[in-house]
Motif scaffolding. Structure first.
Motif, PDB file in Angstrom:
ATOM      1  N   PRO A  15      -4.044 -10.172 -23.457  1.00 47.37           N
ATOM      2  CA  PRO A  15      -5.448 -10.558 -23.010  1.00 47.37           C
ATOM      3  C   PRO A  15      -5.577 -11.471 -21.610  1.00 47.37           C
ATOM      4  O   PRO A  15      -4.582 -12.337 -21.890  1.00 47.37           O
ATOM      5  N   PRO A  16      -6.309 -11.578 -20.760  1.00 50.91           N
ATOM      6  CA  PRO A  16      -6.405 -12.494 -19.621  1.00 50.91           C
ATOM      7  C   PRO A  16      -6.610 -13.905 -20.081  1.00 50.91           C
ATOM      8  O   PRO A  16      -7.365 -14.130 -21.257  1.00 50.91           O
ATOM      9  N   ARG A  17      -5.988 -14.592 -19.428  1.00 51.41           N
ATOM     10  CA  ARG A  17      -6.022 -16.180 -19.666  1.00 51.41           C
ATOM     11  C   ARG A  17      -7.413 -16.820 -19.416  1.00 51.41           C
ATOM     12  O   ARG A  17      -8.038 -16.313 -18.491  1.00 51.41           O
ATOM     13  N   PRO A  18      -7.971 -17.611 -20.290  1.00 52.05           N
ATOM     14  CA  PRO A  18      -9.581 -18.048 -20.013  1.00 52.05           C
ATOM     15  C   PRO A  18      -9.337 -19.184 -19.008  1.00 52.05           C
ATOM     16  O   PRO A  18      -8.090 -19.814 -18.616  1.00 52.05           O
ATOM     17  N   LEU A  19     -10.279 -19.440 -18.363  1.00 51.89           N
ATOM     18  CA  LEU A  19     -10.372 -20.502 -17.051  1.00 51.89           C
ATOM     19  C   LEU A  19     -11.046 -21.749 -17.880  1.00 51.89           C
ATOM     20  O   LEU A  19     -12.240 -21.517 -18.333  1.00 51.89           O
ATOM     21  N   VAL A  20     -10.235 -22.820 -17.890  1.00 49.49           N
ATOM     22  CA  VAL A  20     -11.006 -24.047 -18.273  1.00 49.49           C
ATOM     23  C   VAL A  20     -11.410 -25.132 -17.216  1.00 49.49           C
ATOM     24  O   VAL A  20     -10.326 -25.124 -16.303  1.00 49.49           O
ATOM     25  N   VAL A  21     -12.299 -25.433 -16.994  1.00 51.76           N
ATOM     26  CA  VAL A  21     -12.886 -26.167 -15.983  1.00 51.76           C
ATOM     27  C   VAL A  21     -13.276 -27.557 -16.377  1.00 51.76           C
ATOM     28  O   VAL A  21     -14.112 -27.623 -17.306  1.00 51.76           O
ATOM     29  N   ASP A  22     -12.853 -28.541 -15.532  1.00 51.67           N
ATOM     30  CA  ASP A  22     -13.200 -30.000 -15.724  1.00 51.67           C
ATOM     31  C   ASP A  22     -14.426 -30.087 -14.943  1.00 51.67           C
ATOM     32  O   ASP A  22     -14.854 -29.458 -14.320  1.00 51.67           O
ATOM     33  N   ILE A  23     -15.126 -31.100 -15.253  1.00 49.02           N
ATOM     34  CA  ILE A  23     -16.676 -31.433 -14.888  1.00 49.02           C
ATOM     35  C   ILE A  23     -16.518 -32.530 -13.672  1.00 49.02           C
ATOM     36  O   ILE A  23     -16.919 -32.305 -12.530  1.00 49.02           O
ATOM     37  N   ASP A  24     -16.140 -33.861 -14.050  1.00 48.44           N
ATOM     38  CA  ASP A  24     -16.252 -34.795 -12.861  1.00 48.44           C
ATOM     39  C   ASP A  24     -15.522 -34.552 -11.624  1.00 48.44           C
ATOM     40  O   ASP A  24     -14.225 -34.445 -11.836  1.00 48.44           O
ATOM     41  N   PHE A 143      -5.386 -23.264 -27.030  1.00 48.66           N
ATOM     42  CA  PHE A 143      -4.993 -21.935 -26.392  1.00 48.66           C
ATOM     43  C   PHE A 143      -3.394 -21.742 -26.346  1.00 48.66           C
ATOM     44  O   PHE A 143      -3.326 -20.448 -25.700  1.00 48.66           O
ATOM     45  N   GLY A 144      -2.834 -22.537 -26.622  1.00 43.54           N
ATOM     46  CA  GLY A 144      -1.449 -22.567 -26.603  1.00 43.54           C
ATOM     47  C   GLY A 144      -0.878 -22.957 -25.216  1.00 43.54           C
ATOM     48  O   GLY A 144      -1.364 -22.835 -23.904  1.00 43.54           O
ATOM     49  N   GLU A 145       0.302 -23.028 -25.075  1.00 40.80           N
ATOM     50  CA  GLU A 145       0.936 -23.592 -23.704  1.00 40.80           C
ATOM     51  C   GLU A 145       1.181 -22.310 -22.534  1.00 40.80           C
ATOM     52  O   GLU A 145       1.690 -21.409 -23.238  1.00 40.80           O
ATOM     53  N   ARG A 146       0.747 -22.469 -21.540  1.00 41.55           N
ATOM     54  CA  ARG A 146       0.651 -21.420 -20.517  1.00 41.55           C
ATOM     55  C   ARG A 146      -0.481 -20.417 -21.046  1.00 41.55           C
ATOM     56  O   ARG A 146      -0.444 -19.385 -20.446  1.00 41.55           O
ATOM     57  N   GLY A 147      -1.231 -20.671 -21.921  1.00 42.55           N
ATOM     58  CA  GLY A 147      -2.128 -19.778 -22.299  1.00 42.55           C
ATOM     59  C   GLY A 147      -3.703 -19.997 -21.570  1.00 42.55           C
ATOM     60  O   GLY A 147      -4.783 -19.450 -22.288  1.00 42.55           O
ATOM     61  N   PHE A 148      -3.659 -20.740 -20.597  1.00 43.74           N
ATOM     62  CA  PHE A 148      -5.134 -21.006 -20.018  1.00 43.74           C
ATOM     63  C   PHE A 148      -4.749 -21.602 -18.503  1.00 43.74           C
ATOM     64  O   PHE A 148      -3.774 -21.878 -18.200  1.00 43.74           O
ATOM     65  N   VAL A 160      -2.385 -32.052 -17.767  1.00 43.41           N
ATOM     66  CA  VAL A 160      -2.785 -30.606 -18.188  1.00 43.41           C
ATOM     67  C   VAL A 160      -2.157 -29.756 -17.356  1.00 43.41           C
ATOM     68  O   VAL A 160      -2.017 -28.305 -17.960  1.00 43.41           O
ATOM     69  N   TRP A 161      -2.048 -29.707 -16.068  1.00 38.30           N
ATOM     70  CA  TRP A 161      -1.470 -28.694 -15.399  1.00 38.30           C
ATOM     71  C   TRP A 161      -0.192 -28.439 -15.788  1.00 38.30           C
ATOM     72  O   TRP A 161       0.243 -27.276 -15.549  1.00 38.30           O
ATOM     73  N   ALA A 162       0.648 -29.423 -16.217  1.00 39.92           N
ATOM     74  CA  ALA A 162       1.829 -29.006 -16.524  1.00 39.92           C
ATOM     75  C   ALA A 162       2.016 -28.159 -17.770  1.00 39.92           C
ATOM     76  O   ALA A 162       3.088 -27.487 -18.031  1.00 39.92           O
ATOM     77  N   LEU A 163       1.038 -28.021 -18.469  1.00 39.90           N
ATOM     78  CA  LEU A 163       0.764 -26.972 -19.618  1.00 39.90           C
ATOM     79  C   LEU A 163       0.266 -25.578 -19.358  1.00 39.90           C
ATOM     80  O   LEU A 163      -0.201 -24.948 -20.224  1.00 39.90           O
ATOM     81  N   ALA A 164      -0.471 -25.281 -18.221  1.00 37.98           N
ATOM     82  CA  ALA A 164      -1.508 -24.284 -17.557  1.00 37.98           C
ATOM     83  C   ALA A 164      -0.574 -23.381 -17.121  1.00 37.98           C
ATOM     84  O   ALA A 164       0.718 -23.406 -16.452  1.00 37.98           O
ATOM     85  N   GLY A 165      -1.203 -22.328 -17.245  1.00 40.97           N
ATOM     86  CA  GLY A 165      -0.505 -20.716 -16.743  1.00 40.97           C
ATOM     87  C   GLY A 165      -0.817 -20.713 -15.095  1.00 40.97           C
ATOM     88  O   GLY A 165      -0.172 -20.032 -14.393  1.00 40.97           O
ATOM     89  N   HIS A 166      -1.935 -21.240 -14.631  1.00 43.94           N
ATOM     90  CA  HIS A 166      -2.193 -21.369 -13.339  1.00 43.94           C
ATOM     91  C   HIS A 166      -2.955 -22.713 -12.911  1.00 43.94           C
ATOM     92  O   HIS A 166      -3.610 -23.037 -13.781  1.00 43.94           O
ATOM     93  N   ILE A 167      -2.443 -23.241 -11.661  1.00 44.46           N
ATOM     94  CA  ILE A 167      -3.490 -24.370 -11.411  1.00 44.46           C
ATOM     95  C   ILE A 167      -4.353 -24.276 -10.471  1.00 44.46           C
ATOM     96  O   ILE A 167      -4.091 -23.642  -9.262  1.00 44.46           O
ATOM     97  N   HIS A 168      -5.653 -24.802 -10.958  1.00 47.77           N
ATOM     98  CA  HIS A 168      -6.585 -24.889  -9.660  1.00 47.77           C
ATOM     99  C   HIS A 168      -6.647 -26.350  -9.564  1.00 47.77           C
ATOM    100  O   HIS A 168      -7.144 -27.165 -10.236  1.00 47.77           O
ATOM    101  N   THR A 169      -6.808 -26.775  -8.266  1.00 40.49           N
ATOM    102  CA  THR A 169      -7.126 -28.052  -7.693  1.00 40.49           C
ATOM    103  C   THR A 169      -8.248 -28.292  -7.240  1.00 40.49           C
ATOM    104  O   THR A 169      -8.734 -27.315  -6.304  1.00 40.49           O
ATOM    105  N   VAL A 170      -9.072 -29.405  -6.957  1.00 35.81           N
ATOM    106  CA  VAL A 170     -10.163 -29.579  -6.363  1.00 35.81           C
ATOM    107  C   VAL A 170     -10.328 -30.852  -5.695  1.00 35.81           C
ATOM    108  O   VAL A 170     -10.004 -32.041  -6.116  1.00 35.81           O
ATOM    109  N   GLN A 187       7.406 -25.399 -12.787  1.00 37.26           N
ATOM    110  CA  GLN A 187       6.822 -24.787 -14.087  1.00 37.26           C
ATOM    111  C   GLN A 187       6.746 -23.207 -13.731  1.00 37.26           C
ATOM    112  O   GLN A 187       6.699 -22.345 -14.515  1.00 37.26           O
ATOM    113  N   GLY A 188       7.233 -23.163 -12.389  1.00 36.73           N
ATOM    114  CA  GLY A 188       6.995 -21.619 -11.849  1.00 36.73           C
ATOM    115  C   GLY A 188       5.846 -20.990 -11.906  1.00 36.73           C
ATOM    116  O   GLY A 188       5.516 -19.794 -12.570  1.00 36.73           O
ATOM    117  N   VAL A 189       4.638 -21.619 -11.603  1.00 38.65           N
ATOM    118  CA  VAL A 189       3.341 -21.036 -11.857  1.00 38.65           C
ATOM    119  C   VAL A 189       2.806 -21.128 -10.364  1.00 38.65           C
ATOM    120  O   VAL A 189       3.287 -21.922  -9.458  1.00 38.65           O
TER     121      VAL A 189
END
Length: 358
Positions: A15-24, A143-148, A160-170, A187-189
């Protein structure tokens, strides 16, 4: 005779990884704590100040009380279009989008309802402040490690990025972007950087829009003309008089900054009707907390310097000038004739101030 082994059934597609978004400073170009504090002081100052008693129960309890006091209208907040586009792309790919923020849970829910298309949302409650390590552990359990995949903006998001499957920065600056690049390599991501901050002189453009330096040059010319007309310049200007002028300007600049903070939310509501912005603090181009510190410093320098170097005769004029500058910002894009009236008031007070220094 042994029976042949049953064929191995192929596993279904992952299943595709969910995208988790911070707000501030991620989904928003602002900070909800700062927004609720300023809007609370504007609407219900006493209740907002009393809310700080809840700080003994933790930051999340304080955020909840400020959210209640401010009654912030999330519909007009400055949203980041790059992050919204990233969320839309994720939904088109069949991925769920989740809002998880250290902001108060009631505000996170209001933003999710306003935007729509959000699978789930979670914010801070009196039991947990979803920031840094707490957020990282919560997401790993959910979501599990690397599961989001995660969209964030600050140094506290490194955990948080250390446990993410893909990193998005703003909006990351150079140092933090390099730290994210190292983390992604370890992390190889992959990492995707959104909304790069302005570089060079472009970073000062919002301050220039707010403070209007050309206005101060014009007023200096006017004050110098008054001095020359009075025959004062012929003898030269003393250092104390130059410091008095600098303090006079500091109060005027403080008036513009404070008014920009105070009227950020009304200017957003005005933009919803007129489509025009005149306040970079309303657009999120300037951070509210930074402007509050700058405005406070300018006000203190102006009050102390005007009294010390200009005497008590200059202080009332400096305060009137400060009020005129604040009024000019508060008007925003409305009422051009009132804007001209505020400008005339500044010029008149500047001329009187020049006479007061003679």
């Amino acid at each position: 005779m042994t029976e042949p082994a049953a064929p191995v059934q192929p596993l279904g597609p992952t299943p595709p990884r969910p995208l988790v978004v911070d707000i501030d400073h991620s989904l928003l170009r602002s900070d909800l704590f700062d927004e609720t504090l300023i809007e609370g002081l504007r609407r219900q100052p006493l209740q907002t100040l009393l809310a700080f008693r809840r700080l003994r129960q933790g930051q999340a309890a304080l955020k909840a009380q400020l959210a209640q006091a401010s009654r912030l209208d999330v519909r007009v907040l400055p949203y980041n279009r790059d992050v919204q586009a990233c969320m839309a792309d994720a939904r088109e790919q069949g991925r769920s989008v989740h809002l998880v923020s250290a902001a108060d849970a009631s505000l996170v829910a209001a933003i999710a309802d306003h935007l729509g298309g959000v699978a789930d949302h979670h914010g801070s409650t009196p039991d947990i402040n979803l920031k840094g390590e707490h957020k990282a552990q919560w997401l790993a359990q959910r979501f599990g490690e690397r599961g989001f995949d995660y969209v964030g903006d600050s140094r506290s998001d490194l955990r948080v990025w250390a446990l993410a499957g893909h990193i998005h920065t703003v909006g990351l600056g150079g140092l933090l972007r390099r730290a994210v690049r190292r983390l992604a390599g370890q992390q190889g991501v992959s990492a995707l950087h959104l909304s790069a901050p302005p570089a060079g002189f472009a970073r000062w453009r919002p301050w220039r829009r707010l403070l209007r330096p050309r206005q101060w040059v014009a007023e200096l010319i006017l004050i110098a003309s008054v001095w020359a007309f009075s025959g004062f310049v012929a003898g030269g200007l003393s250092a104390s008089q130059w410091l008095a002028v600098a303090a006079y300007w500091s109060l005027g600049l403080a008036g513009r900054v404070v008014a920009g903070l105070w009227y950020a939310q009304p200017h957003r509501e005005l933009r919803a009707n007129t489509g025009r912005y005149a306040n970079p603090l309303a657009t999120g181009a300037l951070r509210l907390r930074t402007a509050a510190l700058v405005g406070s410093g300018l006000a203190v320098l102006g009050l102390v310097g005007t009294t010390a170097f200009g005497g008590w005769s200059l202080l009332p004029l400096a305060l009137v000038h400060c009020s005129a500058c604040a009024w000019s910002v508060a008007l925003g894009p409305r009422s051009p004739w009132l804007q001209r009236l505020a400008g005339l008031a500044r010029w008149a007070v500047a001329a009187l101030s020049g006479l007061a220094l003679v």
